[in-house]
Each structure stands twice: as C-alpha cells, then as structure tokens.
Design a protein around this motif. Structure first.
Motif, short mmCIF file in Angstrom:
data_model
loop_
_atom_site.label_atom_id
_atom_site.label_comp_id
_atom_site.label_asym_id
_atom_site.label_seq_id
_atom_site.Cartn_x
_atom_site.Cartn_y
_atom_site.Cartn_z
N LEU A 31 57.29 21.12 27.65
CA LEU A 31 57.33 22.58 27.54
C LEU A 31 57.71 22.99 26.12
CD1 LEU A 31 59.20 23.26 30.91
CD2 LEU A 31 56.72 23.35 30.49
N ARG A 32 57.35 24.22 25.74
CA ARG A 32 57.66 24.69 24.40
C ARG A 32 59.16 24.74 24.14
NH1 ARG A 32 54.96 29.98 22.49
NH2 ARG A 32 56.57 30.74 23.86
N GLU A 33 59.93 25.02 25.20
CA GLU A 33 61.38 25.08 25.07
C GLU A 33 62.00 24.75 26.42
OE1 GLU A 33 61.74 29.10 23.76
OE2 GLU A 33 61.79 29.90 25.78
N HIS A 34 63.27 24.41 26.42
CA HIS A 34 63.98 24.13 27.65
C HIS A 34 63.83 25.34 28.57
CE1 HIS A 34 66.91 21.95 30.09
NE2 HIS A 34 67.41 23.14 30.38
N SER A 35 63.41 25.12 29.81
CA SER A 35 63.12 26.22 30.73
C SER A 35 63.60 25.88 32.13
CB SER A 35 61.60 26.47 30.79
OG SER A 35 61.09 26.77 29.52
N THR A 36 63.79 26.92 32.93
CA THR A 36 64.03 26.74 34.35
C THR A 36 62.68 26.81 35.04
OG1 THR A 36 66.20 27.78 34.20
CG2 THR A 36 65.17 27.69 36.38
N VAL A 37 62.37 25.79 35.84
CA VAL A 37 61.10 25.75 36.57
C VAL A 37 61.38 25.54 38.06
CG1 VAL A 37 59.79 24.92 34.58
CG2 VAL A 37 60.70 23.28 36.19
N GLY A 38 60.50 26.13 38.90
CA GLY A 38 60.67 26.00 40.33
C GLY A 38 59.36 26.09 41.10
N LYS B 145 63.22 13.18 36.73
CA LYS B 145 63.81 13.16 38.07
C LYS B 145 62.85 13.79 39.07
CE LYS B 145 68.54 13.34 36.43
NZ LYS B 145 68.81 14.02 35.20
N VAL B 146 62.63 13.12 40.20
CA VAL B 146 61.74 13.64 41.23
C VAL B 146 62.35 14.89 41.85
CG1 VAL B 146 60.61 13.16 43.44
CG2 VAL B 146 60.80 11.35 41.73
N VAL B 147 61.60 15.99 41.83
CA VAL B 147 62.06 17.24 42.44
C VAL B 147 61.24 17.61 43.68
CG1 VAL B 147 63.06 18.16 40.31
CG2 VAL B 147 60.67 18.68 40.88
N ARG B 148 60.08 16.97 43.83
CA ARG B 148 59.24 17.25 45.00
C ARG B 148 58.21 16.15 45.17
NH1 ARG B 148 56.82 21.79 47.87
NH2 ARG B 148 55.93 20.69 49.64
N PHE C 217 59.68 24.14 44.53
CA PHE C 217 60.82 23.23 44.59
C PHE C 217 62.04 23.99 44.08
CE2 PHE C 217 58.03 22.42 40.99
CZ PHE C 217 58.86 22.58 39.89
N PRO C 218 63.24 23.49 44.37
CA PRO C 218 64.44 24.19 43.90
C PRO C 218 64.43 24.29 42.37
CG PRO C 218 65.02 22.52 45.51
CD PRO C 218 63.56 22.32 45.18
N PRO C 219 64.74 25.47 41.82
CA PRO C 219 64.71 25.64 40.36
C PRO C 219 65.60 24.63 39.65
CG PRO C 219 64.97 27.75 41.47
CD PRO C 219 65.11 26.69 42.52
N VAL C 220 65.08 24.13 38.53
CA VAL C 220 65.79 23.14 37.74
C VAL C 220 65.49 23.39 36.26
CG1 VAL C 220 63.92 21.45 37.97
CG2 VAL C 220 66.22 20.66 37.44
N GLY C 221 66.49 23.19 35.41
CA GLY C 221 66.28 23.29 33.98
C GLY C 221 65.71 21.99 33.45
N CYS C 222 64.68 22.09 32.59
CA CYS C 222 64.08 20.86 32.06
C CYS C 222 63.27 21.14 30.80
CB CYS C 222 63.20 20.18 33.10
SG CYS C 222 61.78 21.13 33.63
N ASP C 223 62.90 20.05 30.15
CA ASP C 223 62.03 20.09 28.98
C ASP C 223 60.64 19.57 29.29
OD1 ASP C 223 63.95 20.99 26.90
OD2 ASP C 223 64.96 19.13 27.43
N VAL D 146 52.86 26.11 35.25
CA VAL D 146 54.27 25.88 35.55
C VAL D 146 54.99 27.22 35.46
CG1 VAL D 146 56.37 24.67 34.84
CG2 VAL D 146 54.14 23.55 34.56
N TYR D 147 55.80 27.52 36.49
CA TYR D 147 56.49 28.80 36.56
C TYR D 147 57.96 28.61 36.86
CZ TYR D 147 51.81 30.71 36.75
OH TYR D 147 50.51 31.03 36.46
N GLU D 148 58.73 29.62 36.50
CA GLU D 148 60.17 29.60 36.77
C GLU D 148 60.46 29.65 38.26
OE1 GLU D 148 64.19 32.24 35.90
OE2 GLU D 148 62.37 32.69 34.79
N LYS D 149 59.72 30.48 38.97
CA LYS D 149 59.96 30.63 40.40
C LYS D 149 58.64 30.86 41.11
CE LYS D 149 61.02 35.44 39.58
NZ LYS D 149 62.01 36.50 39.66
N THR D 150 58.72 30.96 42.42
CA THR D 150 57.55 31.16 43.24
C THR D 150 56.80 32.42 42.82
OG1 THR D 150 58.66 30.11 45.07
CG2 THR D 150 56.75 31.45 45.62
#
Length: 179
Positions: free
Chosen positions: A95-102, A126-129, A145-151, A172-176
């Motif tokens: 990702l362009r920057e550290h983000s929360t994805v879900g 880490k497996v999230v789904r 999947f549950p929101p998680v911060g990642c690069d 890829v999105y922050e939330k549903t």
C-alpha cells in the motif's frame, strides 16, 4: 480543471473535493461531470490504487496478462494472470502508506472462469481471512475481515475456477462497502 480532477482524484481525494466545492459550473454538461465526480469522492477510497503489486511466487505472466500492476491499476480491461495449473499463486500489494483495511473486492477474469476460488488473505504476513469455494456475483467477490493496520495485503491462492486465477481488479478498502 475537471479533466485533471477526473484523473487524479484516486490519489488526491481531499484536494479534488476541496477544488470541486469551489467550482460552480454554468455549463450543464460540465455540471453533470462535476456531480458524477463528487459522488465518486463520497465512496470509500480504494487503497490499492497507487500501491505496488508483486507476485513473489516465481511464476511468469500468462497469455495477454499485463503483469502484477494490472491487478490494481483501476482498469478492468487489464488483468494479472500467471502460468496455468500451479499449486500456489501469490499476489501482494504494498500500500502507499500504512492503512487500516477490513475489506477487499476481487474482479475475476470472467464469472467463475479463471478466477480465484480458494485463498488466504494476509495483512503484513498474518492470515486475516481464509476463503474456500468463493462465490462471485456478476464477476465480483467481496471479502470482509476484522479491520487491521498494515502495509501489505496479500492473496495466497491455492485453487481457482479454471487453470489459473486471473484477476482483473483487486480493490482494498478500510471497511465494508455500502450495499
């Protein structure tokens, strides 16, 4: 200004939104374009746009595939695809920057043909789904999947509809996303 805004809005949402707020077009056709762009800005940002895609699985692209970046370029006419009939395919997005994805959305090559079926979604390794027997609707699959911060967001694909899991778009999105 509208022509430029239509091109740069995925990467400069706040600036484009502010500029459009100041614009009061008298021309009905231009006003319609401004309204359409404003509605796009109200949708969640696709965090994959502007990212960097790789496939660290050692496989070469297949057929007319456009390479790794084609999966996240925002253009459904291009696609990512690799050699047929392999046990594992990996597509990673830095990702362009550290983000929360879900949430992510996958547009397969065709409805249940050359599309990922069984895979893991990893965030920073880490497996999230885990997805088994993915069921696409109009060639789109939404994975929450549950929101998680990642690069990085990665797909580790172990099964596909057809000989390989071609992807036209990975979003890829922050939330549903709203229905």
């Amino acid at each position: 200004m509208v022509k430029i805004a239509e091109v740069i809005y995925p990467w400069h949402r706040a600036e484009v939104k502010a500029a459009l707020a100041e614009l009061k077009p008298a021309n009905p056709a231009l006003a319609s374009r401004v309204d359409a762009l404003s509605s796009k800005l109200d949708q969640p940002a696709n965090l994959a746009l502007g990212g960097f895609a790789t496939s660290p699985d050692g496989l070469e692209k297949d057929g007319d595939a456009g390479g790794d970046q084609a999966a996240i370029d925002g253009n459904p006419k291009t696609y990512w695809d690799e050699e047929d009939n392999r046990n594992l395919y990996v597509l990673r997005v830095q990702l362009r920057e550290h983000s929360t994805v879900g949430c992510l959305r996958v547009m397969g090559f065709q409805q249940h043909s050359y599309a990922p079926r069984d895979f893991q979604v990893l965030c920073d390794g880490k497996v999230v789904r885990e997805v088994a027997g993915a069921q696409y609707i109009d060639n789109w699959l939404t994975v929450e999947f549950p929101p998680v911060g990642c690069d990085t967001v990665e797909l580790r694909i172990t099964g596909s509809y057809g000989p390989s899991p071609a992807i036209r778009e990975l979003e890829v999105y922050e939330k549903t996303l709203p229905k």
